[in-house]
Write an enzyme that holds these catalytic residues in place. Structure first.
Site, mmCIF file in Angstrom:
data_model
loop_
_atom_site.group_PDB
_atom_site.id
_atom_site.type_symbol
_atom_site.label_atom_id
_atom_site.label_comp_id
_atom_site.label_asym_id
_atom_site.label_seq_id
_atom_site.Cartn_x
_atom_site.Cartn_y
_atom_site.Cartn_z
ATOM 1 N N TYR A 143 73.574 54.353 36.501
ATOM 2 C CA TYR A 143 72.353 54.139 35.434
ATOM 3 C C TYR A 143 71.194 54.840 35.898
ATOM 4 O O TYR A 143 70.108 54.802 35.117
ATOM 5 C CB TYR A 143 72.395 52.753 34.988
ATOM 6 C CG TYR A 143 73.781 52.377 34.277
ATOM 7 C CD1 TYR A 143 74.607 53.188 33.623
ATOM 8 C CD2 TYR A 143 73.991 50.909 34.280
ATOM 9 C CE1 TYR A 143 75.585 52.993 33.123
ATOM 10 C CE2 TYR A 143 75.131 50.468 33.449
ATOM 11 C CZ TYR A 143 76.082 51.262 33.049
ATOM 12 O OH TYR A 143 77.100 51.001 32.307
ATOM 13 N N ASP A 169 89.979 50.116 37.971
ATOM 14 C CA ASP A 169 90.875 49.999 36.955
ATOM 15 C C ASP A 169 91.944 49.081 37.320
ATOM 16 O O ASP A 169 92.360 48.427 36.166
ATOM 17 C CB ASP A 169 91.536 51.550 36.554
ATOM 18 C CG ASP A 169 92.076 52.259 37.877
ATOM 19 O OD1 ASP A 169 91.677 51.425 38.858
ATOM 20 O OD2 ASP A 169 92.795 52.919 37.782
ATOM 21 N N ASP A 224 79.168 46.140 34.674
ATOM 22 C CA ASP A 224 78.864 46.119 33.187
ATOM 23 C C ASP A 224 80.336 45.899 32.247
ATOM 24 O O ASP A 224 80.118 45.171 31.527
ATOM 25 C CB ASP A 224 78.308 47.494 32.959
ATOM 26 C CG ASP A 224 77.538 47.479 31.603
ATOM 27 O OD1 ASP A 224 77.436 46.235 31.177
ATOM 28 O OD2 ASP A 224 77.008 48.276 31.206
#
Ligand code: NAD
Length: 367
Positions: free
Chosen positions: A141, A224, A248
């Site tokens: 980000y 994942d 997030d």
């Protein structure tokens, strides 16, 4: 040592839920001798209305001095058309950035009485108590280069995942320190199978562990697979540490295991100050809920549980934090519910202050 607290109620339901927290703070002063030097100020749209900016410089300066900042929520339709630079959310972002709050703590705790609110089966979530530590100030980000560029005859969108060793080191330490106060287990999540930043992440977390936290159980998992495991059997985890992007996503998944937005607290911590306490901002995960603002319907539990986190992580009063969390748990077990937690048709919900009354009564009963 004095305990200093800056309260920023903000917009929408922020002031309503914060009013209940203030009653709880007063209770700890009167009944537990735990005194706080509390100041209150404006943030978000409320600050814009008075100062023309969503966070005044003087408020920012005060936030840097106090032991903990407690924030309600910011934003609302009244401010939607404002220029990006003065939108209410910019006030919150400024606090996070200038206080350099690099570790975001999101507990996912499922109170037994609310287990049926989860989309997962009761036995999978009942009694769940995990903590996600998300790196908050670096990663994809923030990494450069970023932007949308022309390349040959088409556009290309670029963001850069970037982590320095010291950025990984400090958030890993935060996770290990937390684990020692909880179940003493850390699972670090990245994608070391396909990302170099993930390889470095794994190496540094392992190195910090081996050097300074060998007593804490450490495991590594691809992010994942971590997402799958969170939905399959979340109780296998204690503390999860991960980067900004994966954090997030995973913290939102973990939060929803527990059911309701009105129950979710959070903390964002930075480096220790001169008195040894970390820079800290505590806030509920929910927003300003304009659809119910001013109606006495908001659930104050997320904000109250954020104050419990402040007791534990800023004021080192885990005993009193547990007392407060148990009081909330007891009230829920007794069937006291705000509107967002109602399931049975025809039952009557309590108001925001009704929930505060019940929690204060449970605190009295705990003595
Ligand atoms: P929201 O979290 O405010 O509300 C989502 C839904 O959940 C609404 O139906 C609301 O009534 C309900 N809800 C939220 N908190 C509740 C509580 N404590 N008790 C009962 N019900 C509750 O999210 P949104 O509607 O997407 O955003 C509304 C405003 O809040 C926007 O301006 C947004 O930018 C802002 N926002 C602020 C923050 C923050 O301050 N940290 C976070 C998210 C959104």
């Amino acid at each position: 040592m004095t305990n200093t607290l800056l309260i920023l109620p903000g917009d929408g339901i922020g002031p309503e839920v914060m009013a209940e927290v203030t009653r709880i703070i007063d209770w700890f002063g009167a009944r537990r001798g735990l005194k706080f030097d509390v100041s209150e100020d404006l943030v978000g749209g409320a600050a814009y209305d008075v100062h023309g900016v969503p966070l005044a410089d003087a408020t920012m300066a005060r936030a840097q001095e106090v032991d903990a900042v407690l924030l309600g929520a910011v934003g609302g339709p009244k401010y939607d058309a404002l220029d990006f630079s003065v939108k209410p959310e910019r006030g919150l972002l400024r606090l996070r950035k200038e206080m350099d709050l690099f570790a975001n703590l999101r507990p996912a705790q499922c109170f037994d009485a609310l287990a049926d609110f989860s989309s997962l089966k009761r036995d999978v979530v009942s009694g769940l108590d995990i903590m996600i530590v998300r790196e908050l100030t670096s990663g994809v980000y923030f990494g450069e280069p970023r932007g949308i560029f022309e390349e040959k005859d088409e556009r290309v969108g670029i963001n850069t995942q970037r982590y320095t060793e010291s950025e990984i080191d400090r958030v890993a330490r935060a996770a290990f320190e937390l684990a020692r106060k909880r179940g003493n287990k850390v699972c670090s999540m990245e994608k070391a199978n396909v990302m170099e930043s993930g390889i470095l992440w794994r190496e540094v977390v392992q190195r910090v562990h081996d050097a300074d936290y060998p007593d804490v159980e450490l495991s590594h998992m691809y992010a994942d697979a971590g997402g799958m495991q969170l939905c399959r059997w979340p109780k296998q985890f204690d503390v999860i540490v991960t980067d900004n992007l994966f954090g997030d996503l995973l913290s939102d998944v973990a939060a929803m295991l527990t059911g309701s937005l009105g129950m979710l607290p959070s903390a964002s911590l930075g480096a220790p100050m001169a008195n040894g306490r970390p820079k800290a901002l505590y806030e509920p995960v929910h927003g300003s809920a304009p659809d119910i603002a001013g109606q006495g319907k908001a659930n104050p539990c997320a904000c109250i549980l954020s104050f419990a986190m402040a007791l534990r992580y800023s004021f080192d009063r885990g005993d009193e934090a547990t007392r407060l969390e148990r009081a909330v748990e007891k009230v829920l077990a007794d069937g006291v519910r705000t509107a967002d937690l109602m399931q049975a048709e025809g039952a009557t919900p309590v108001s925001t202050s009704g929930m505060g009354d019940a929690i204060l009564a449970a605190l009295d009963a705990s003595l």
